[in-house]
Design a protein around this motif. Structure first.
Motif, mmCIF file in Angstrom:
data_model
loop_
_atom_site.group_PDB
_atom_site.id
_atom_site.type_symbol
_atom_site.label_atom_id
_atom_site.label_comp_id
_atom_site.label_asym_id
_atom_site.label_seq_id
_atom_site.Cartn_x
_atom_site.Cartn_y
_atom_site.Cartn_z
ATOM 1 N N ASP A 228 5.173 14.844 48.535
ATOM 2 C CA ASP A 228 4.796 15.768 47.217
ATOM 3 C C ASP A 228 3.440 16.016 47.204
ATOM 4 N N ALA A 229 2.482 15.371 47.751
ATOM 5 C CA ALA A 229 1.192 15.655 48.073
ATOM 6 C C ALA A 229 1.029 16.970 49.003
ATOM 7 N N TYR B 299 0.029 17.624 39.142
ATOM 8 C CA TYR B 299 -1.293 16.807 39.409
ATOM 9 C C TYR B 299 -1.127 15.539 38.657
ATOM 10 N N SER B 300 -0.751 15.491 37.484
ATOM 11 C CA SER B 300 -0.250 14.392 36.428
ATOM 12 C C SER B 300 0.581 13.262 36.936
ATOM 13 N N ASN B 301 1.929 13.999 37.276
ATOM 14 C CA ASN B 301 2.901 13.301 38.271
ATOM 15 C C ASN B 301 2.446 12.513 39.523
ATOM 16 N N LEU B 302 1.849 13.042 40.056
ATOM 17 C CA LEU B 302 1.554 12.521 41.485
ATOM 18 C C LEU B 302 0.370 11.565 41.337
ATOM 19 N N ILE B 303 -0.737 11.974 40.659
ATOM 20 C CA ILE B 303 -1.653 10.865 40.414
ATOM 21 C C ILE B 303 -1.110 9.692 39.720
ATOM 22 N N GLY B 304 -0.312 9.696 38.657
ATOM 23 C CA GLY B 304 0.107 8.605 38.152
ATOM 24 C C GLY B 304 0.952 7.872 39.031
ATOM 25 N N ARG B 305 1.833 8.416 39.725
ATOM 26 C CA ARG B 305 2.640 7.705 40.671
ATOM 27 C C ARG B 305 2.040 6.891 41.532
ATOM 28 N N LEU B 306 0.754 7.594 42.103
ATOM 29 C CA LEU B 306 -0.158 6.969 43.232
ATOM 30 C C LEU B 306 -0.889 5.757 42.398
ATOM 31 N N ASP B 307 -1.372 5.923 41.168
ATOM 32 C CA ASP B 307 -1.835 4.865 40.533
ATOM 33 C C ASP B 307 -1.091 3.566 40.386
ATOM 34 N N ALA B 308 0.153 3.931 39.855
ATOM 35 C CA ALA B 308 1.206 2.653 39.989
ATOM 36 C C ALA B 308 1.406 2.133 41.336
ATOM 37 N N SER C 232 -5.630 8.896 45.192
ATOM 38 C CA SER C 232 -5.676 9.198 43.672
ATOM 39 C C SER C 232 -6.973 9.737 43.482
ATOM 40 N N VAL C 233 -7.971 9.104 43.636
ATOM 41 C CA VAL C 233 -9.299 9.719 43.402
ATOM 42 C C VAL C 233 -9.576 11.153 43.971
ATOM 43 N N THR C 234 -9.207 11.205 45.286
ATOM 44 C CA THR C 234 -9.194 12.550 45.908
ATOM 45 C C THR C 234 -8.356 13.625 44.892
ATOM 46 N N LEU C 235 -7.155 13.490 44.692
ATOM 47 C CA LEU C 235 -6.347 14.317 44.064
ATOM 48 C C LEU C 235 -6.894 14.512 42.491
ATOM 49 N N SER C 236 -7.491 13.739 42.165
ATOM 50 C CA SER C 236 -8.252 13.557 40.651
ATOM 51 C C SER C 236 -9.623 14.789 40.769
#
Length: 169
Positions: free
Chosen positions: A45-46, A69-78, A126-130
């Motif tokens: 996805d990224a 963005y929100s979906n991917l960052i949320g999945r990475l955090d989880a 996640s930090v990078t994508l944020s």
């Protein structure tokens, strides 16, 4: 008599060697197929997001990418939580070394073995994508910036995927 003592020492040494070879010290968490599958899915996805944005973006159309963005960052955090929640085996060798160092009055080794390296790498993705999301929303992203963000994320994905696949051994 001397010969007999030598044979006895050889047998003792052989038994100790066999005992040591038979001991397996686990220094990493157990392999988890769900973590690997989720990591691979997030990676796809990224990389797809980077491909879509490869020619750059404009801040005006950020809303079309915000959900991705929100979906991917949320999945990475989880995923970072799941990867980090696995128990790390206690390293008795480090404990012994630290006791020795404490007796000598010197600095002990870091005890940050509680988090697997893959969990740290996933957090960095996640930090990078944020940061990429925030830049995209504020001013848009140039094609060169997309390449830079992709390169950084790729390094962390490589670290996490390599570590997790190694655990399967």
């Amino acid at each position: 008599m001397m010969r007999r003592a030598l044979k006895l020492w050889q047998r003792i040494l052989l038994l100790q060697l066999l005992f040591l070879v038979g001991c397996a010290t686990q220094l990493a968490p157990a392999y988890d197929k769900n973590v690997v599958d989720s990591l691979n899915s997030c990676s796809i996805d990224a990389m797809t997001l980077f491909a879509v944005m490869s020619s750059g973006t404009k801040a005006q159309d950020f809303a079309t990418r915000a959900d991705r963005y929100s979906n991917l960052i949320g999945r990475l955090d989880a995923l970072a939580l799941a990867a980090g929640a696995r128990p790390m085996p206690k390293n008795k060798v480090t404990d012994s070394i630290n006791r020795f160092l404490e007796k000598r009055g010197t600095t002990v080794l870091s005890d940050d073995d509680a988090t697997p390296p893959s969990a740290q790498a996933i957090r960095q993705i996640s930090v990078t994508l944020s940061k990429m999301r925030d830049t995209d929303q504020k001013q848009g992203i140039t094609a060169y910036e997309v390449i830079a963000f992709k390169g950084q994320a790729s390094i962390y994905f490589d670290q996490a995927i390599t570590y997790e696949n190694f655990l399967q051994r």
